[in-house]
Enzyme design. Structure first.
Site, PDB file in Angstrom:
ATOM      1  N   TYR A 175      16.550  13.319 -41.670  1.00  0.00           N
ATOM      2  CA  TYR A 175      17.754  12.839 -40.989  1.00  0.00           C
ATOM      3  C   TYR A 175      18.175  11.499 -41.587  1.00  0.00           C
ATOM      4  CZ  TYR A 175      21.371  13.180 -37.603  1.00  0.00           C
ATOM      5  OH  TYR A 175      22.615  13.287 -37.056  1.00  0.00           O
ATOM      6  N   ARG A 219      33.782  12.998 -39.811  1.00  0.00           N
ATOM      7  CA  ARG A 219      33.278  11.625 -39.700  1.00  0.00           C
ATOM      8  C   ARG A 219      31.757  11.679 -39.763  1.00  0.00           C
ATOM      9  NH1 ARG A 219      31.083   8.518 -35.195  1.00  0.00           N
ATOM     10  NH2 ARG A 219      29.622   9.920 -36.115  1.00  0.00           N
ATOM     11  N   LYS A 258      20.083  17.957 -37.612  1.00  0.00           N
ATOM     12  CA  LYS A 258      19.983  17.664 -36.185  1.00  0.00           C
ATOM     13  C   LYS A 258      19.174  18.754 -35.463  1.00  0.00           C
ATOM     14  CE  LYS A 258      22.315  14.475 -33.704  1.00  0.00           C
ATOM     15  NZ  LYS A 258      23.389  13.535 -33.573  1.00  0.00           N
ATOM     16  N   GLU A 286      29.497  17.534 -32.989  1.00  0.00           N
ATOM     17  CA  GLU A 286      28.828  16.542 -33.837  1.00  0.00           C
ATOM     18  C   GLU A 286      29.763  15.988 -34.914  1.00  0.00           C
ATOM     19  OE1 GLU A 286      25.717  15.449 -33.593  1.00  0.00           O
ATOM     20  OE2 GLU A 286      25.739  14.308 -35.459  1.00  0.00           O
ATOM     21  N   ASP A 287      29.820  14.678 -35.004  1.00  0.00           N
ATOM     22  CA  ASP A 287      30.535  14.004 -36.092  1.00  0.00           C
ATOM     23  C   ASP A 287      31.983  14.460 -36.268  1.00  0.00           C
ATOM     24  OD1 ASP A 287      28.470  12.312 -36.500  1.00  0.00           O
ATOM     25  OD2 ASP A 287      27.850  13.077 -38.446  1.00  0.00           O
ATOM     26  N   ASP A 346      27.196  14.350 -28.839  1.00  0.00           N
ATOM     27  CA  ASP A 346      26.064  13.432 -28.947  1.00  0.00           C
ATOM     28  C   ASP A 346      26.499  12.034 -29.378  1.00  0.00           C
ATOM     29  OD1 ASP A 346      23.260  12.833 -28.946  1.00  0.00           O
ATOM     30  OD2 ASP A 346      23.469  12.687 -31.128  1.00  0.00           O
ATOM     31  N   ASP A 347      27.523  11.956 -30.231  1.00  0.00           N
ATOM     32  CA  ASP A 347      27.975  10.637 -30.708  1.00  0.00           C
ATOM     33  C   ASP A 347      28.475   9.796 -29.544  1.00  0.00           C
ATOM     34  OD1 ASP A 347      27.623  11.489 -33.453  1.00  0.00           O
ATOM     35  OD2 ASP A 347      29.391  12.735 -33.097  1.00  0.00           O
ATOM     36  N   ASN A 373      24.819   2.091 -38.188  1.00  0.00           N
ATOM     37  CA  ASN A 373      24.139   2.699 -39.335  1.00  0.00           C
ATOM     38  C   ASN A 373      25.086   2.732 -40.520  1.00  0.00           C
ATOM     39  OD1 ASN A 373      21.588   3.631 -38.405  1.00  0.00           O
ATOM     40  ND2 ASN A 373      22.659   5.117 -37.143  1.00  0.00           N
TER      41      ASN A 373
HETATM   42  P1  NAD Z   1      33.986   5.119 -34.385  1.00  0.00           P
HETATM   43  O1  NAD Z   1      34.685   5.327 -35.673  1.00  0.00           O
HETATM   44  O2  NAD Z   1      34.305   6.006 -33.237  1.00  0.00           O
HETATM   45  O3  NAD Z   1      34.230   3.610 -33.872  1.00  0.00           O
HETATM   46  C1  NAD Z   1      34.202   2.482 -34.689  1.00  0.00           C
HETATM   47  C2  NAD Z   1      34.895   1.350 -33.932  1.00  0.00           C
HETATM   48  O4  NAD Z   1      34.708   0.130 -34.643  1.00  0.00           O
HETATM   49  C3  NAD Z   1      36.386   1.531 -33.767  1.00  0.00           C
HETATM   50  O5  NAD Z   1      36.733   1.280 -32.430  1.00  0.00           O
HETATM   51  C4  NAD Z   1      36.996   0.434 -34.644  1.00  0.00           C
HETATM   52  O6  NAD Z   1      38.192  -0.096 -34.110  1.00  0.00           O
HETATM   53  C5  NAD Z   1      35.924  -0.612 -34.597  1.00  0.00           C
HETATM   54  N1  NAD Z   1      35.999  -1.533 -35.726  1.00  0.00           N
HETATM   55  C6  NAD Z   1      36.216  -1.275 -37.034  1.00  0.00           C
HETATM   56  N2  NAD Z   1      36.262  -2.409 -37.742  1.00  0.00           N
HETATM   57  C7  NAD Z   1      36.047  -3.421 -36.870  1.00  0.00           C
HETATM   58  C8  NAD Z   1      35.968  -4.826 -36.994  1.00  0.00           C
HETATM   59  N3  NAD Z   1      36.116  -5.420 -38.184  1.00  0.00           N
HETATM   60  N4  NAD Z   1      35.724  -5.545 -35.886  1.00  0.00           N
HETATM   61  C9  NAD Z   1      35.573  -4.955 -34.693  1.00  0.00           C
HETATM   62  N5  NAD Z   1      35.628  -3.622 -34.516  1.00  0.00           N
HETATM   63  C10 NAD Z   1      35.873  -2.865 -35.594  1.00  0.00           C
HETATM   64  O7  NAD Z   1      32.449   5.201 -34.710  1.00  0.00           O
HETATM   65  P2  NAD Z   1      31.228   5.372 -33.677  1.00  0.00           P
HETATM   66  O8  NAD Z   1      30.866   6.798 -33.537  1.00  0.00           O
HETATM   67  O9  NAD Z   1      31.539   4.627 -32.438  1.00  0.00           O
HETATM   68  O10 NAD Z   1      30.045   4.692 -34.495  1.00  0.00           O
HETATM   69  C11 NAD Z   1      30.106   3.305 -34.836  1.00  0.00           C
HETATM   70  C12 NAD Z   1      28.803   2.882 -35.492  1.00  0.00           C
HETATM   71  O11 NAD Z   1      27.735   3.072 -34.587  1.00  0.00           O
HETATM   72  C13 NAD Z   1      28.428   3.654 -36.765  1.00  0.00           C
HETATM   73  O12 NAD Z   1      27.830   2.797 -37.676  1.00  0.00           O
HETATM   74  C14 NAD Z   1      27.410   4.630 -36.279  1.00  0.00           C
HETATM   75  O13 NAD Z   1      26.522   5.003 -37.310  1.00  0.00           O
HETATM   76  C15 NAD Z   1      26.718   3.822 -35.219  1.00  0.00           C
HETATM   77  N6  NAD Z   1      26.049   4.657 -34.232  1.00  0.00           N
HETATM   78  C16 NAD Z   1      24.710   4.488 -34.061  1.00  0.00           C
HETATM   79  C17 NAD Z   1      24.031   5.276 -33.154  1.00  0.00           C
HETATM   80  C18 NAD Z   1      22.562   5.091 -32.939  1.00  0.00           C
HETATM   81  O14 NAD Z   1      21.907   5.985 -32.458  1.00  0.00           O
HETATM   82  N7  NAD Z   1      22.026   3.951 -33.249  1.00  0.00           N
HETATM   83  C19 NAD Z   1      24.708   6.247 -32.429  1.00  0.00           C
HETATM   84  C20 NAD Z   1      26.090   6.391 -32.629  1.00  0.00           C
HETATM   85  C21 NAD Z   1      26.751   5.578 -33.532  1.00  0.00           C
END
Ligand code: NAD
Length: 553
Positions: free
Chosen positions: A105, A158, A176, A247-248, A270-271, A410
């Site tokens: 993963y 995504r 997954k 997913e994604d 899940d996201d 990530n």
């Molecule tokens: P997403 O695309 O839905 O959301 C990203 C958000 O970030 C958007 O609202 C965008 O406006 C904002 N953004 C972008 N640039 C920015 C900036 N310069 N300043 C402030 N905000 C900004 O993506 P997501 O699904 O919410 O995932 C976001 C991150 O979280 C990714 O890196 C993902 O890998 C990580 N994530 C981690 C886990 C985990 O288990 N640790 C789970 C889900 C997502």
């Protein structure tokens, strides 16, 4: 060997013998077939004479993997093992989750998706493309297993933090579902990865001669919806009661698909919901240290997408469950997106952010937002590396005795801060969780062990619970129960060393507790297809896959 045992062997081996048996990954044991099995199943001469144990085979696999230096080579090698001998693959992954998860993963699966056209060997899952309208049920019927319990479906728009990878995104559902089996014991035959190939807007992929998907722009609007609708209906027709995990998907589809289908079939994203549950569990663990209440928290998110609003919604559900009015609960959560603090006066807000747009002056930089709002917790989910800089972390340490800092983005390059930075700039006081793996940090003579707030603590157990309950719906109450069950699995020793999550080595046990909590909610809320049971843990444990070989004679 008795004639009776000889007769029984082919049935135990699924009616297979000889080369067909060796080529069936679900039944193949390779060099571990015993003498009697070789005799009864026509394997003599097809295998070298030595009979190995599964432990010896696993040691050989590990030895070969550890000689490789390129993570993608390890990924390909493990995938090939998965295609040859499923039990051995899961044995290796289950016995070494810390070592194997980063290969099967994140982060390696991201690399694998980017190179999918190059490394593709055997199909694993069903590809439904925009050209298959009207035929989706037929395609699903081509899958060799009838008792599918869970589908992970993506359209590849995504993929992790990597964007639109089109059909190459198939690596994610495959990976997954491997985690469903490895981390929660969902039987591999119950798992079906699906790629809904609606095209890609990634021009480089469309120009790649080795690209495995259809070379057209993404379907949008009614055409996309019609294909997705057909897929959901076909999945329910071919595999009645199947759980569907979205997913994604990109934001524009993720939220609305979840809203559209969550009251119709057993599905979840899940996201959005898995991330929410794991983050809330981390908060509950942190609150065990600070001895404060969730209702006393002010949580500021960097990011306002699927992860951030999913976490906000679950925090609100938890607070409402504790008796706070919804409007009050929402005021505990603040979002900060690419345009600044999410406030009421902004006219550019997407629907999913509006609940958290509070009355406040516009604020363009994150540090100012921290100074004004004085949050007890900051949660980074914007994929903006280094956004929690020294100034932000020092401010958090000034405002709070034990600042809660979750850098969940990530991959590692996108993490809002490293563990070392979080601890160093808060004088070792941060209650820290991360989305990417970081090594322990020693500060002022004390070693702190950061653990990953990773959805993989949640979704496998939730999936196992939904399947075991034969649930008709996946509800927010289940994700709330999952968060509480996960937090309960964190020991006092974990907390003492700064870990807000349990050790990954315990994840199967943790998943079983989460599954039991999900079944309990499903039964209580009247959405289960099974009766109330006094002892839920043994009930779910009895359904967990065991990768040790069974004898066929
Ligand atoms: P997403 O695309 O839905 O959301 C990203 C958000 O970030 C958007 O609202 C965008 O406006 C904002 N953004 C972008 N640039 C920015 C900036 N310069 N300043 C402030 N905000 C900004 O993506 P997501 O699904 O919410 O995932 C976001 C991150 O979280 C990714 O890196 C993902 O890998 C990580 N994530 C981690 C886990 C985990 O288990 N640790 C789970 C889900 C997502």
């Amino acid at each position: 060997m008795t004639a009776d045992r000889r007769r029984r062997a082919p049935r135990a081996a699924g009616g297979l013998r000889g080369m067909a048996l060796l080529q069936n990954p679900l039944r193949n044991k390779g060099t571990a077939f015993a003498e009697a099995e070789r005799e009864a199943l026509g394997l003599r001469g097809l295998l070298p004479p030595a009979v190995l144990t599964q432990d010896q085979q696993a040691a050989r696999v590990l030895h070969n993997l550890r000689r490789m230096t390129d993570p993608l080579d390890k990924f390909v090698s493990l995938n090939a093992l998965h295609d040859r001998n499923e039990a051995l693959f899961f044995r290796v992954v289950m016995d070494h989750p810390d070592e194997m998860m980063p290969i099967i993963y994140t982060p390696t699966v991201g690399l694998a998706c980017q190179q999918y056209g190059l490394i593709f060997q055997r199909p694993r899952g069903v590809f439904v493309s925009a050209q298959d309208r009207g035929l989706v049920a037929d395609l699903l019927r081509n899958w060799p297993h009838r008792k599918v319990g869970i589908i992970v479906v993506t359209d590849g728009e995504r993929i992790l933090g990597l964007g639109d990878l089109g059909a190459n995104g198939m690596g994610i559902p495959v990976g997954k579902l491997s985690l469903y089996t490895a981390l929660a014991g969902v039987h591999p035959e119950l798992c079906l990865p699906v790629m809904l190939d609606v095209g890609t807007n990634n021009a480089a992929l469309r120009d790649d001669p080795l690209y495995i998907g259809i070379k057209q722009q993404r379907l949008r609007g009614p055409e996309f919806d019609a294909l997705f609708d057909e897929f959901v209906a076909a999945a329910q027709e071919v595999f009645p009661g199947v759980v569907i995990q979205f997913e994604d998907f990109a934001n524009l589809n993720a939220f609305r698909l979840l809203e559209k289908y969550r009251e119709r079939v057993c599905c979840f994203n899940d996201d959005i919901q898995g991330t929410a549950s794991v983050a809330l569990a981390g908060l509950y663990s942190a609150l065990r240290v600070t001895k404060a209440k969730l209702a006393d928290q002010r949580v500021l998110f960097l990011g306002a997408g699927e992860a951030a609003t999913g976490i906000c919604d679950l925090i609100v559900s938890a607070l409402v469950d504790e008796g706070l009015p919804q409007s009050e609960a929402r005021r505990r959560c603040w979002l900060f997106d690419s345009k600044g603090l999410v406030v009421q006066s902004r006219a550019d807000l997407a629907e999913h952010k509006r609940h958290y747009a509070h009355d406040h002056a516009p604020t363009a930089d994150f540090h100012s937002a921290v100074e004004h709002l004085k949050p007890t917790a900051i949660i980074g989910v914007a994929a903006v590396g280094q956004a929690f800089d020294r100034q932000v972390l020092e401010a958090m340490a000034r405002i709070n005795a034990r600042p809660i800092v979750f850098a969940l983005s990530n991959p590692t390059s996108k993490a809002e801060c490293t563990a070392d930075e979080a601890y160093r700039w808060t004088g070792g006081r941060a209650l820290f969780a991360c989305g990417s793996p970081f090594d322990p940090v020693t500060i002022e003579g004390k070693t702190l062990v950061p653990r990953q707030g990773n959805n993989s603590y949640i979704f496998p157990g939730v999936g196992l619970g939904l399947i075991a309950a034969r649930a008709r719906r996946a509800t927010d109450a289940m994700f709330l129960a999952a968060a509480r069950a996960l937090a309960e699995q964190v020991t006092a020793d974990d907390l003492a060393q700064g870990s807000l999550y349990p050790a990954l080595a315990r994840v199967r046990d943790v998943s079983a507790h989460i599954a039991a909590a999900v079944v309990k909610v499903a039964v209580a809320d009247g959405v289960a297809g099974v009766q109330r049971r006094a002892r839920l843990l043994p009930f779910v444990q009895s359904q967990m896959y065991d990768p040790r070989y069974r004898s066929f004679v």
